[in-house]
Scaffold this motif. Sequence first.
Motif, PDB file in Angstrom:
ATOM      1  N   VAL A  53       0.842  -1.192   0.000  1.00  0.00           N
ATOM      2  CA  VAL A  53       0.000   0.000   0.000  1.00  0.00           C
ATOM      3  C   VAL A  53       0.876   1.241   0.000  1.00  0.00           C
ATOM      4  O   VAL A  53       0.630   2.208  -0.729  1.00  0.00           O
TER       5      VAL A  53
ATOM      6  N   ALA B  47       2.476   1.662  -3.353  1.00  0.00           N
ATOM      7  CA  ALA B  47       1.529   2.044  -4.399  1.00  0.00           C
ATOM      8  C   ALA B  47       1.419   3.559  -4.510  1.00  0.00           C
ATOM      9  O   ALA B  47       1.167   4.100  -5.573  1.00  0.00           O
ATOM     10  N   LEU B  48       1.658   4.243  -3.400  1.00  0.00           N
ATOM     11  CA  LEU B  48       1.595   5.695  -3.411  1.00  0.00           C
ATOM     12  C   LEU B  48       2.637   6.270  -4.348  1.00  0.00           C
ATOM     13  O   LEU B  48       2.382   7.205  -5.076  1.00  0.00           O
TER      14      LEU B  48
ATOM     15  N   ASN C  18       2.726   4.574  -8.115  1.00  0.00           N
ATOM     16  CA  ASN C  18       1.806   5.063  -9.139  1.00  0.00           C
ATOM     17  C   ASN C  18       2.771   5.697 -10.078  1.00  0.00           C
ATOM     18  O   ASN C  18       2.603   6.609 -10.668  1.00  0.00           O
TER      19      ASN C  18
ATOM     20  N   ARG D 166       3.338  13.190  -8.956  1.00  0.00           N
ATOM     21  CA  ARG D 166       2.093  13.898  -9.268  1.00  0.00           C
ATOM     22  C   ARG D 166       2.329  15.164 -10.095  1.00  0.00           C
ATOM     23  O   ARG D 166       1.378  15.812 -10.541  1.00  0.00           O
TER      24      ARG D 166
ATOM     25  N   PRO E 227      -3.952   5.988 -13.626  1.00  0.00           N
ATOM     26  CA  PRO E 227      -4.410   5.081 -12.572  1.00  0.00           C
ATOM     27  C   PRO E 227      -4.691   3.659 -13.041  1.00  0.00           C
ATOM     28  O   PRO E 227      -4.379   2.697 -12.343  1.00  0.00           O
ATOM     29  N   GLU E 228      -5.272   3.498 -14.239  1.00  0.00           N
ATOM     30  CA  GLU E 228      -5.623   2.157 -14.691  1.00  0.00           C
ATOM     31  C   GLU E 228      -4.403   1.266 -14.922  1.00  0.00           C
ATOM     32  O   GLU E 228      -4.500   0.046 -14.936  1.00  0.00           O
TER      33      GLU E 228
ATOM     34  N   ALA F 148      -1.080   2.272 -13.341  1.00  0.00           N
ATOM     35  CA  ALA F 148      -0.258   2.404 -12.136  1.00  0.00           C
ATOM     36  C   ALA F 148      -0.831   1.667 -10.938  1.00  0.00           C
ATOM     37  O   ALA F 148      -0.097   1.312 -10.009  1.00  0.00           O
ATOM     38  N   SER F 149      -2.138   1.411 -10.942  1.00  0.00           N
ATOM     39  CA  SER F 149      -2.748   0.742  -9.799  1.00  0.00           C
ATOM     40  C   SER F 149      -2.764  -0.773  -9.931  1.00  0.00           C
ATOM     41  O   SER F 149      -3.361  -1.464  -9.104  1.00  0.00           O
TER      42      SER F 149
ATOM     43  N   ARG G 292       0.937  -5.306  -7.635  1.00  0.00           N
ATOM     44  CA  ARG G 292       2.376  -5.550  -7.749  1.00  0.00           C
ATOM     45  C   ARG G 292       2.766  -6.768  -6.925  1.00  0.00           C
ATOM     46  O   ARG G 292       2.294  -6.947  -5.805  1.00  0.00           O
TER      47      ARG G 292
END
Length: 453
Positions: free
Chosen positions: A15, A18-19, A22, A385, A398-399, A401-402, A405
Motif C-alpha cells: 500500500v 503504491a503511493l 503510481n 504527481r 491510474p488504470e 499504475a494501480s 504488484r
Amino acid sequence: MKIRIVVLATAALLVAVALSMNVASAGTAGSSAKASSATSAAKAYPAPKVPGAKALKAKYGGQSITFIGDSVGGSHNRDLALAKQFTKDTGIKVKVVPHPAASDASYSQLARVFSSKSSSFDVAMIDVVWPGAFAPYLVDLKPKLGQASKQHAQGIVQNDTIDGKLVAMPWFGDFGILYYRTDLLKKYGYTAPPKTWTQLFAMAKKIQDGEQATNDQFYGFVFQGNSYEGLTCDALEWYQSAGAGGFIDNGKVTIDNPKGARILDQFAAQIGKVTPRDVTTYQEGEAHTAFVGGNAAFMRNWPYAYSIGQDPKSSKIVGKFSVTVLPHASGKSVGTVGGWQLAVNKYSKHVDASIEFVRYMTSAPVQKFNAITNTNVPTIPAVARDKAVVKANPYLKPEIASVMRVTRPANSLKTHYNEGSKAIYQGINQILNGRPASSVLPSIQSKLDRILR
C-alpha cells in the motif's frame, strides 16, 4: 549482526509503495546504440544544480569518487549528465562506471568488492531485493539523509532499512508493463490490447503473419527470456497471473504446481512461433531494440523503454505505440516490483562526499529530471504527481499504475536470494528451450527447499 530483509512483501508495504509506484520504473541491460533518449531530452531539460554547492565545494572539493551506475537504455547518459553537473557545482569528481547488463551479474560484482573490503567504488545502485544481503557493507545513511528520506514512499524506505539502519536511499522504482503497437492493432482489426495471454498470442500470430510478408525480421511478442534475473521477474508475472502463486508462499516452496507448469508450457509453446527463436537469449536491451526497431507487435518490459520508443533518434515507432497492464491467465494482471536504490560502500575513502552525491541523486529535482528525460518514475510521491512528469510517463495513469504488484521471494530466501533466483531462472529457461515443465519444476522445487532449510 543479524541480517533481515524488509521487502515490499506485506500488504502494508505494498500500500505504501503504491503511493509512489503510481510511481515505479527501471530495468537492467541495454544497447548504447539505441540509448540517445536521455541525451536529447537533456538538451531541453538540463540536469538540476546542486543545492548548497558552495559549502560542499569548500568541504570536499577535489575529492574523487566512483559511482557504479546504470546501463539500461539511455540511463548511462543520464548518469553522466548528472555526475557532470555535480562535479561542476561541488568540485567533487565523479567517475561513472555502468554495472553489468544483468542484475545478477551486478550482484556478483558488488559481492566480490565487498568481500575483499575494497574501496574501488564509493557509491552503487543496488536492486530492491539486495539491502538485506549487503547491509553489513553499507554506510548507515540515516544520520545525514534520514530527514530527506521522509519525502520518499515509506514502504521503499522500510525496505532499505535493515536493523534500524538506512543502508540505501530510494532512487527509482519499477514494475512490468505491456507495450503494444497501436497502429498495427488498428491495421489488423483490433480495438484494444489483449486482456489474457491467450488473446495476446492469437493477436501476435495474426499481426506477425501479416507483417512478415514484407519484413521477415518481424515477430509478434518479445520479452526477457534469457537465463538471468529478468526471467525470474517475467515468470513471476506469469505465475501470479495464472493463480499459480509466487514461487515461495508463506515460507513454503510452491513453484512445482499444476497451474505453474501449465502457464510455463504455454509460453514455451510460443517460442519460435510468435516470438523470435532466440528470445530465450533476450534481456531488456534486446527486447526494446526489437520493439523500437519496428520488429515486434508486443513487448513486456519496464517503464524505462518508453523514453527510447518516443525518441526519433532511436525509434522507428514514435507515436505508434502505447502501454497497458500485462495480460493474465486465470488470475489477475500483475507487475513484478523492481526498483533501484543508491548505497555507499562502507570501505569508501570519501564517505561524506559520497553521501552528498547520494543526497543529490535521490533529491526531488533530480527525480523529476530522471522522469522527464529517461522515464524513470520517481519514488517521491509529490514528484510523481507533477504535471510534467505525468505527461512524460503515461503509465502513471491510474488504470495502469494501480495494477497489483508482486514481489520476488527475497523475504524467504534472505541472503540466499541470488542463489534461489538462479535456480528459478535457469530452470525456466530450460523449459522455454523445450523441456517439459513437469520434468524441470521438481528440480527447482528441491533446490529451493534445500536453500530454505
